[in-house]
Design a protein around this motif. Structure first.
Motif, PDB file in Angstrom:
ATOM      1  N   UNK A 227      29.880  37.138  43.592  1.00  0.00           N
ATOM      2  CA  UNK A 227      29.113  36.148  44.366  1.00  0.00           C
ATOM      3  C   UNK A 227      29.968  35.562  45.490  1.00  0.00           C
ATOM      4  N   UNK A 228      31.284  35.827  45.454  1.00  0.00           N
ATOM      5  CA  UNK A 228      32.184  35.325  46.504  1.00  0.00           C
ATOM      6  C   UNK A 228      32.345  36.372  47.606  1.00  0.00           C
ATOM      7  N   UNK A 229      32.187  35.910  48.835  1.00  0.00           N
ATOM      8  CA  UNK A 229      32.440  36.760  49.989  1.00  0.00           C
ATOM      9  C   UNK A 229      33.888  36.540  50.426  1.00  0.00           C
ATOM     10  N   UNK A 230      34.681  37.603  50.456  1.00  0.00           N
ATOM     11  CA  UNK A 230      36.087  37.481  50.843  1.00  0.00           C
ATOM     12  C   UNK A 230      36.497  38.702  51.653  1.00  0.00           C
ATOM     13  N   UNK A 231      37.654  38.621  52.267  1.00  0.00           N
ATOM     14  CA  UNK A 231      38.147  39.722  53.100  1.00  0.00           C
ATOM     15  C   UNK A 231      38.437  40.936  52.217  1.00  0.00           C
ATOM     16  N   UNK A 232      37.923  42.102  52.616  1.00  0.00           N
ATOM     17  CA  UNK A 232      38.115  43.317  51.825  1.00  0.00           C
ATOM     18  C   UNK A 232      39.400  44.050  52.211  1.00  0.00           C
ATOM     19  N   UNK A 233      40.395  43.327  52.680  1.00  0.00           N
ATOM     20  CA  UNK A 233      41.700  43.913  52.960  1.00  0.00           C
ATOM     21  C   UNK A 233      42.548  43.877  51.693  1.00  0.00           C
ATOM     22  N   UNK A 234      43.711  44.551  51.716  1.00  0.00           N
ATOM     23  CA  UNK A 234      44.602  44.547  50.550  1.00  0.00           C
ATOM     24  C   UNK A 234      45.025  43.120  50.219  1.00  0.00           C
ATOM     25  N   UNK A 235      45.409  42.356  51.244  1.00  0.00           N
ATOM     26  CA  UNK A 235      45.838  40.963  51.019  1.00  0.00           C
ATOM     27  C   UNK A 235      44.675  40.116  50.518  1.00  0.00           C
ATOM     28  N   UNK A 236      43.478  40.344  51.066  1.00  0.00           N
ATOM     29  CA  UNK A 236      42.298  39.571  50.658  1.00  0.00           C
ATOM     30  C   UNK A 236      41.917  39.828  49.213  1.00  0.00           C
ATOM     31  N   UNK A 237      41.994  41.092  48.784  1.00  0.00           N
ATOM     32  CA  UNK A 237      41.666  41.439  47.397  1.00  0.00           C
ATOM     33  C   UNK A 237      42.698  40.845  46.440  1.00  0.00           C
ATOM     34  N   UNK A 238      43.984  40.936  46.815  1.00  0.00           N
ATOM     35  CA  UNK A 238      45.037  40.349  45.968  1.00  0.00           C
ATOM     36  C   UNK A 238      44.827  38.843  45.814  1.00  0.00           C
ATOM     37  N   UNK A 239      44.466  38.193  46.902  1.00  0.00           N
ATOM     38  CA  UNK A 239      44.226  36.747  46.859  1.00  0.00           C
ATOM     39  C   UNK A 239      43.026  36.433  45.953  1.00  0.00           C
ATOM     40  N   UNK A 240      41.978  37.233  46.045  1.00  0.00           N
ATOM     41  CA  UNK A 240      40.788  37.019  45.213  1.00  0.00           C
ATOM     42  C   UNK A 240      41.117  37.203  43.735  1.00  0.00           C
ATOM     43  N   UNK A 241      41.936  38.212  43.402  1.00  0.00           N
ATOM     44  CA  UNK A 241      42.342  38.437  42.011  1.00  0.00           C
ATOM     45  C   UNK A 241      43.134  37.235  41.490  1.00  0.00           C
ATOM     46  N   UNK A 242      44.056  36.712  42.329  1.00  0.00           N
ATOM     47  CA  UNK A 242      44.893  35.577  41.914  1.00  0.00           C
ATOM     48  C   UNK A 242      44.043  34.327  41.672  1.00  0.00           C
ATOM     49  N   UNK A 243      43.147  34.020  42.595  1.00  0.00           N
ATOM     50  CA  UNK A 243      42.340  32.802  42.450  1.00  0.00           C
ATOM     51  C   UNK A 243      41.367  32.916  41.278  1.00  0.00           C
ATOM     52  N   UNK A 244      40.833  34.106  41.040  1.00  0.00           N
ATOM     53  CA  UNK A 244      39.937  34.288  39.892  1.00  0.00           C
ATOM     54  C   UNK A 244      40.690  34.163  38.574  1.00  0.00           C
ATOM     55  N   UNK A 245      41.964  34.575  38.557  1.00  0.00           N
ATOM     56  CA  UNK A 245      42.762  34.407  37.342  1.00  0.00           C
ATOM     57  C   UNK A 245      42.999  32.919  37.056  1.00  0.00           C
ATOM     58  N   UNK A 246      43.303  32.148  38.100  1.00  0.00           N
ATOM     59  CA  UNK A 246      43.496  30.702  37.918  1.00  0.00           C
ATOM     60  C   UNK A 246      42.204  30.066  37.414  1.00  0.00           C
ATOM     61  N   UNK A 247      41.089  30.471  38.008  1.00  0.00           N
ATOM     62  CA  UNK A 247      39.776  29.981  37.581  1.00  0.00           C
ATOM     63  C   UNK A 247      39.552  30.261  36.096  1.00  0.00           C
ATOM     64  N   UNK A 248      39.884  31.493  35.666  1.00  0.00           N
ATOM     65  CA  UNK A 248      39.709  31.884  34.259  1.00  0.00           C
ATOM     66  C   UNK A 248      40.623  31.074  33.343  1.00  0.00           C
ATOM     67  N   UNK A 249      41.882  30.905  33.754  1.00  0.00           N
ATOM     68  CA  UNK A 249      42.844  30.194  32.909  1.00  0.00           C
ATOM     69  C   UNK A 249      42.405  28.750  32.672  1.00  0.00           C
TER      70      UNK A 249
END
Length: 620
Positions: A227-249
């Motif tokens: 549901x989140x729109x984010x940059x589909x670049x390598x850096x953008x995907x890495x950032x999305x993974x990191x923020x979703x992990x914090x959200x989960x924790x």
């Protein structure tokens, strides 16, 4: 294949936010919707049973389950972020239909078991607060269908805000409950030392794992992160993974606090006072006031219970929509999907209340959570395979230690479940007056599930092993006399909308010529198509017709004479029939990449078609 939860996909724009905290807040939300499943009424039942019977001794199971959940939910989020597919869609893309259908059925059973817990929890909460008979409370829960429809039309952020309010109510209620109970910190700490006192504790421990690491939440999380729109670049995907992990924790640790609070509350009140069999939520509510000396304790307990049931209901419905669309590529109206899910839960609840009485609802709640645990392996193992695949995940494939940890979690859950199933079946066979019935029903189902589990575990390894076939050093070229190229003027092409299609079409065009006539064939194999034939009007049929028309338009633009034909039902019968009606001289079809076990399940289609037509068949 359409987008997961298409009506809200990429509806929350995170690209406009700058700074760490604002960016993090824009990503936070999906894990809170997932976390409510970790504090639903089913969790309450297992936590109350564990705390009242064994004191603080199973607290370590809750902590272990929370760590398992955090690991698995982070993998689920990674899959959704990197591939833009939910777990059900990834499974549909990977496995044959004969495997996906049982996986879909098991996922629906898990959702129904979860919804059953929410139905009973809501009904019990209403009864405790307003003295409404349980059977009427269960019936009232059908009406919350309309709440979900209202919220999803208001947008993702408003739904997340509503869930966050409910979670805050639950958390706040248990902060006050802990204040009333005053548990001993030394005793709480002792509960973090692993121990399983007996088989009854094992049963409840497995229920706690099933209630905490919920299978449908893995499908849900892999969809909600999209549901989140984010940059589909390598850096953008890495950032999305990191923020979703914090959200989960953050979200899952809050859920752990709620579950631990329920178990500690049961241990500090019931177990401490020698009341070792308070597994019923209603009994817990009744005894809280005299034991804690506060009239607010039972009221807070009931309010939190209703909030937990209502919040979990919303996420269960979304999970149901995800698995149906993902596994079957079949979409129905959200209100109808909601009613089907709810009625599947209301039926067993009403049956138990009417036939056995209200006192059996606690046992039914615990049983529903054990059923959830049984489904875990069928969701976890495919998830681990998908995020471990370099081909699918590219640079975002999980590392060795994360992979080892994930397989350790999966093995622990599967081994505990197999042990429990074996012991339960042995007990039934020993005590039943009709063991033959069990041998003919429960045992074959258990064996079939075991074979399904083995298939999804080893299928990727077998496929990988068969991908490379190096030619031996003794190979010698064979001399042959080339034959004249045959000329075909009427060519049938059977497609299945997979990666093989482009090779099938290229080979067909290479054999024919610009003057040849082609018919492109696809068979809709859904249950509805089998029954209704050409009268079926569903999402998959219209999508398949659209795909055929696109192929035809493209080929006509290149000068080829092309018609299309959509068949319905069994491809073994439909393809030969269409080929004969077209009066084809050659049939070209794909092998669909079947290997080993896939051939055993699906490979007979090609043989059946080949023997049913009287023309050459080219298998690409």
């Amino acid at each position: 294949m359409g987008k997961s939860l298409e009506e809200v996909n990429a509806s929350v724009d995170t690209t406009q936010q700058t700074g760490f905290w604002r960016k993090l807040l824009s990503f936070m939300g999906p894990a809170y919707l997932v976390s409510v499943g970790y504090m639903d009424p089913g969790n309450w039942a297992t936590d109350l049973a564990g705390g009242s019977q064994f004191g603080y001794k199973l607290l370590w199971v809750l902590l272990m389950s929370n760590l398992m959940a955090l690991l698995l939910q982070s993998l689920s989020a990674r899959l959704g972020v990197v591939r833009g597919k939910d777990l059900a869609q990834a499974s549909r893309e990977t496995y044959p239909r004969a495997i996906n259908v049982p996986l879909y059925i098991l996922a629906e059973i898990a959702i129904a078991a979860c919804d059953l817990a929410e139905v009973l929890g809501m009904a019990i909460g209403l009864q405790l607060l307003f003295d409404i008979p349980l059977i009427w409370g269960v019936s009232i829960t059908v009406l919350d269908t309309f709440l979900l429809l209202f919220l999803i039309n208001q947008g993702m952020r408003k739904m997340e805000a509503f869930i966050l309010v409910l979670v805050s109510i639950i958390g706040g209620a248990f902060v006050l409950e802990m204040f009333f109970a005053k548990p001993g910190l030394n005793e709480v700490a002792s509960g973090l030392v692993p121990s399983i006192p007996n088989n009854e504790a094992l049963y409840i421990a497995i229920g706690i794992i099933g209630a905490t690491v919920m299978p449908h939440n893995l499908y849900l999380h892999s969809s909600l992160v999209q549901t989140r729109k984010f940059e589909r670049s390598v850096a953008g995907i890495r950032r999305a993974i990191k923020f979703n992990f914090i959200d989960s924790a953050v979200a899952l640790n809050l859920a752990f606090f709620v579950n631990a609070a329920i178990l500690i509350l049961a241990a500090a009140t019931f177990y401490k006072n020698g009341m070792h069999h308070v597994a019923e939520i209603k009994d817990a509510h009744k005894f809280l006031a005299p034991l804690l000396g506060s009239k607010w304790a039972p009221i807070l307990f009931a309010v939190a219970l209703i909030a937990a049931g209502q919040s979990s209901t919303l996420t269960g419905t979304l999970a149901g929509q995800i698995v149906m669309e993902g596994y079957l590529n079949f979409r129905i109206q959200p209100w109808l999907r909601r009613m089907i899910t709810r009625l599947l839960a209301v039926g067993p609840a009403l049956f138990v209340i009417i036939y056995f009485g209200e006192e059996y609802t606690g046992k039914l709640l615990v049983f529903s959570q054990v059923v959830l645990s049984m489904q875990l392996g069928f969701a976890i193992i495919p998830l681990i395979h998908f995020v471990s695949s370099k081909t699918r995940m590219g640079d975002f494939v999980i590392g060795k230690w994360l992979k080892v940890s994930a397989w350790l979690v999966a093995s622990t859950i599967v081994i505990l479940n197999i042990k429990l199933v074996y012991e339960e079946l042995s007990g039934w066979l020993a005590s039943s007056s009709y063991p033959t019935v069990i041998w003919l029903t429960a045992v074959p189902v258990a064996v079939a599930c075991l074979f399904l589990l083995l298939y999804i575990t080893f299928q990727p390894l077998v496929v990988k092993a068969l991908q490379h076939h190096p030619v031996g050093s003794h190979f010698q070229p064979v001399e042959y006399q080339p034959l004249a190229k045959p000329i075909y003027t009427r060519v049938a092409i059977a497609l299945d909308f997979s990666e093989v299609d482009k090779h099938v079409i290229n080979n067909a065009l290479a054999i024919g010529n610009q003057a040849a006539e082609y018919v492109i064939i696809h068979i809709v194999e859904t249950a509805g198509a089998l029954v209704m034939g050409p009268d079926i009007k569903d999402y998959e049929t219209s999508s398949d017709q659209l795909n055929l028309d696109r192929y035809a338009k493209d080929l006509r633009g290149k000068g080829y004479k092309v018609t299309v034909k959509l068949g319905y039902g069994n491809p073994k019968k439909c393809i030969p029939k269409i080929v004969k009606e077209f009066n084809a001289e050659l049939l070209v079809m794909g092998s669909h990449g079947h290997q080993l076990m896939k051939d055993l399940i699906l490979g007979t289609t090609i043989d059946s078609v080949r023997h049913s037509v009287k023309i050459p068949v080219l298998i690409v």
